[in-house]
Design a protein around this motif. Structure first.
Motif, short mmCIF file in Angstrom:
data_model
loop_
_atom_site.label_atom_id
_atom_site.label_comp_id
_atom_site.label_asym_id
_atom_site.label_seq_id
_atom_site.Cartn_x
_atom_site.Cartn_y
_atom_site.Cartn_z
N VAL A 1 1.04 -1.07 -0.05
CA VAL A 1 0.14 0.15 -0.27
C VAL A 1 0.84 0.92 0.01
CG1 VAL A 1 -2.08 -1.50 0.83
CG2 VAL A 1 -0.26 0.07 2.41
N HIS B 1 -9.68 0.85 2.56
CA HIS B 1 -8.78 0.09 1.57
C HIS B 1 -8.42 -0.40 1.90
CE1 HIS B 1 -8.33 2.62 -2.01
NE2 HIS B 1 -8.73 3.90 -1.96
N ALA C 1 -1.77 -0.35 -3.61
CA ALA C 1 -2.46 -0.25 -3.42
C ALA C 1 -2.11 1.10 -3.61
CB ALA C 1 -3.23 -0.86 -2.80
N MET D 1 -3.12 5.14 -2.96
CA MET D 1 -4.32 6.03 -1.35
C MET D 1 -3.76 7.10 -1.44
SD MET D 1 -3.79 3.28 1.00
CE MET D 1 -4.43 1.70 -0.44
N ASP E 1 -6.61 4.86 -5.89
CA ASP E 1 -8.08 5.59 -5.51
C ASP E 1 -8.39 6.19 -6.71
OD1 ASP E 1 -9.81 5.70 -3.75
OD2 ASP E 1 -9.17 7.23 -2.95
N THR F 1 -11.07 2.78 -8.15
CA THR F 1 -12.07 2.06 -6.74
C THR F 1 -13.13 3.11 -6.64
OG1 THR F 1 -10.61 3.30 -5.87
CG2 THR F 1 -10.45 0.80 -5.31
N ASN G 1 -15.76 2.81 -5.72
CA ASN G 1 -16.34 1.56 -4.87
C ASN G 1 -18.20 1.35 -5.00
OD1 ASN G 1 -15.97 4.10 -3.79
ND2 ASN G 1 -17.63 3.81 -2.27
N PHE H 1 -16.97 -1.99 -1.14
CA PHE H 1 -15.96 -1.00 -1.46
C PHE H 1 -15.12 -2.84 -2.28
CE2 PHE H 1 -13.00 2.65 -1.12
CZ PHE H 1 -12.02 2.23 -1.62
N TYR I 1 -12.31 -4.58 -4.82
CA TYR I 1 -11.08 -5.18 -4.35
C TYR I 1 -11.00 -7.00 -5.04
CZ TYR I 1 -7.97 -2.43 -2.14
OH TYR I 1 -6.53 -0.92 -2.18
#
Length: 380
Positions: free
Chosen positions: A10, A23, A83, A85, A108, A135, A137, A324, A328
């Motif tokens: 992340v 996330h 990922a 964010m 994101d 995402t 979501n 969300f 994923y």
């Protein structure tokens, strides 16, 4: 498919971040990922501390994104997926760097801050053959997917009207027109239109996802309704779609007292559908010349795409985190299929991708340009 969980690293989402925790939680709900590396802050010291607090090994709590990508790509047990964010202005840089190292990417929204960056990044994804998940979501909610499936099944007939609104009140306080401590209020970091990047991008994607239509032209007005504010906190637009349908679009973060009201209505020749995020369990179907009907997760009349997106039996609530997690988990299916050379479940292939990100930036760009000309119709 791989005989193990995907290894996830992340970038961003450290101390005090709402979206970072969201996330990480979404990645773990269906047990398809393990989080084993990260850069959780622009401060190396804070990143190290935050990494330890979420259970990362000390040698995988990185201080710089470049170090994470270099080290994880060289490890035999290194990350499979990155990922992202972070604040909007770094999405492009980090996503491009991750793709260069061969990582699949979950990012994101918005995908980038500029249309030019979005075009380059989308082209990079297409040429790489890697998986890129964006995402958005709200497309993961079971009843949003039910609406999409009903429209695709022809149950509404030909779509004629689409209305979407995303109304929040988090920026309604006139005593704080532009708080300096928030990157969202810095156009260089948050993008050319704060409200469009934050929530307008979600509303635009929801229109496309549910209706299956593309916005071809827009006549828009954007700006600030809070006196003294520099960034946009309001946008409204009329829409023309590729099949001749008409629509309306309204988003704001300055509606005092409103929490998070994302709402969509789609009307066709045979009926209408209505859904609201604050009551996500209910999809209302109003057929032509027949009584109104209700669809609920795993309830009567649910189609395979919606059923695939629910984890529990009818009558039990699922919401923001589960929606969300659907994004994923579907991305995990696609990533595992790519890495194993196997076929992914077709019901998992509805997650937002780089094309959605590019079309979102085109829409934002057209809204801004239309507003500059006092609402002149612009192509998207």
């Amino acid at each position: 498919m791989l005989g193990r969980r995907l290894r996830l690293a992340v970038i961003g989402g450290g101390p005090g971040s709402f979206i970072g925790a969201t996330h990480r939680r979404a990645a773990r709900i269906d047990d398809r990922y393990e989080i084993n590396a990260g850069v959780l802050s622009s401060s190396p010291e804070k990143s190290a501390q935050a990494g330890l607090e979420i259970g990362l090994a000390a040698d995988r709590c990185y201080g710089q994104v470049e170090d994470l990508l270099e080290s994880e790509s060289a490890r035999e047990d290194g990350a499979d997926v990155i990922a992202i964010m972070t604040p909007n202005d770094s999405h492009y840089t980090y996503a491009m760097a991750a793709l260069d190292k061969g990582f699949d990417v979950i990012c994101d929204k918005p995908m980038t801050n500029t249309l030019q960056e979005a075009e380059v990044l989308h082209d990079k994804v297409m040429k790489s053959g890697l998986i890129f998940c964006l995402t958005h979501n709200y497309s993961g909610y079971p009843m949003v997917r039910q609406a999409k499936a009903m429209i695709a099944d022809g149950q509404l007939g030909t779509i004629r009207l689409v209305q979407v609104e995303y109304v929040q009140g988090g920026k309604a306080d006139e005593s704080k027109p532009d708080p300096q401590e928030s990157w969202h209020f810095d156009p260089a970091r948050g993008g050319p239109s704060a409200v469009m990047g934050d929530i307008g991008s979600h509303a635009h994607h929801l229109i496309r996802f549910v209706s299956g239509l593309e916005v071809m032209e827009v006549a828009a007005d954007i700006g600030a309704v809070v006196p003294g504010r520099v960034i946009d906190d309001f946008a409204g637009a009329l829409l023309r779609f590729n099949n001749g349908a008409r629509g309306s679009f309204w988003v704001t973060q300055a509606a005092a007292g409103v929490e998070n009201c994302l709402r969509i209505r789609v009307s066709g020749t045979q009926g209408s559908l209505e859904w609201m995020q604050e009551i996500p369990q209910t999809l209302t179907f109003k057929p032509l010349n027949a009584p109104s009907q209700i669809r609920t997760p795993n309830g009567p009349g649910v189609l395979p795409l919606a059923k695939h997106s629910s984890r529990i039996v009818a009558g039990h609530p699922e919401g923001f985190h589960e929606g969300f997690a659907n994004v994923y988990s579907d991305a995990a299916e696609a990533i595992a299929a790519r890495r194993s050379g196997k076929q992914a479940n077709p019901l998992c292939m509805y997650f937002p991708n780089s094309k959605d990100g590019l079309l979102g930036l085109k829409f934002i760009h057209s809204v801004i340009e239309s507003s500059k000309t006092n609402g002149k119709w612009m192509r998207c």
